[in-house]
Write a protein that holds these residues in place. Structure first.
Motif, PDB file in Angstrom:
ATOM      1  N   ILE A   1     111.147  50.907  44.943  1.00 42.49           N
ATOM      2  CA  ILE A   1     110.378  51.864  44.250  1.00 42.49           C
ATOM      3  C   ILE A   1     108.756  51.390  44.857  1.00 42.49           C
ATOM      4  CG2 ILE A   1     109.238  52.863  42.364  1.00 42.49           C
ATOM      5  CD1 ILE A   1     112.262  52.665  41.069  1.00 42.49           C
TER       6      ILE A   1
ATOM      7  N   TYR B   1     106.336  54.965  45.350  1.00 44.41           N
ATOM      8  CA  TYR B   1     106.406  56.098  44.185  1.00 44.41           C
ATOM      9  C   TYR B   1     105.915  55.704  42.957  1.00 44.41           C
ATOM     10  CZ  TYR B   1     109.686  58.552  47.078  1.00 44.41           C
ATOM     11  OH  TYR B   1     110.392  59.400  47.993  1.00 44.41           O
ATOM     12  N   ALA B   2     105.672  54.173  42.708  1.00 46.76           N
ATOM     13  CA  ALA B   2     105.328  53.903  41.488  1.00 46.76           C
ATOM     14  C   ALA B   2     103.772  54.030  41.376  1.00 46.76           C
ATOM     15  CB  ALA B   2     105.420  52.448  41.227  1.00 46.76           C
TER      16      ALA B   2
ATOM     17  N   LEU C   1     116.695  55.892  46.657  1.00 44.47           N
ATOM     18  CA  LEU C   1     116.227  54.680  46.493  1.00 44.47           C
ATOM     19  C   LEU C   1     117.402  53.707  45.503  1.00 44.47           C
ATOM     20  CD1 LEU C   1     112.523  55.308  45.385  1.00 44.47           C
ATOM     21  CD2 LEU C   1     113.392  53.914  47.663  1.00 44.47           C
ATOM     22  N   SER C   2     118.099  54.747  44.801  1.00 43.31           N
ATOM     23  CA  SER C   2     119.017  53.731  44.111  1.00 43.31           C
ATOM     24  C   SER C   2     120.252  53.365  44.636  1.00 43.31           C
ATOM     25  CB  SER C   2     119.602  54.588  42.949  1.00 43.31           C
ATOM     26  OG  SER C   2     120.286  55.691  43.340  1.00 43.31           O
TER      27      SER C   2
END
Length: 67
Positions: free
Chosen positions: A61, A66-67, A3-4
């Motif tokens: 995210i 994912y959050a 994701l980053s």
């Protein structure tokens, strides 16, 4: 790391409350814009480009759930 969009992994030497959360069994990730080499010192700053990258990361995210 997916994701980053940043393949690097590293360690830094500074304190946060993350260790307290981990002791309570809460998985913790510390992330945010900026470079620790430029933080917490006179004339600290976060470049606008880094803020934009952080915003895009947070959106990814949210989009992935994912959050």
């Amino acid at each position: 790391m997916q994701l980053s969009k940043n393949p690097s992994v590293g360690k830094v030497s500074y304190g946060t409350e993350a260790g307290l959360f981990q002791k309570m069994g809460v998985a913790t990730v510390i992330c945010g814009p900026g470079d620790i080499a430029e933080a917490h010192r006179p004339n600290e700053f976060v470049a606008l480009e880094q803020l934009g990258q952080c915003e895009a990361f947070m959106r990814r995210i949210l989009e992935t759930g994912y959050a």
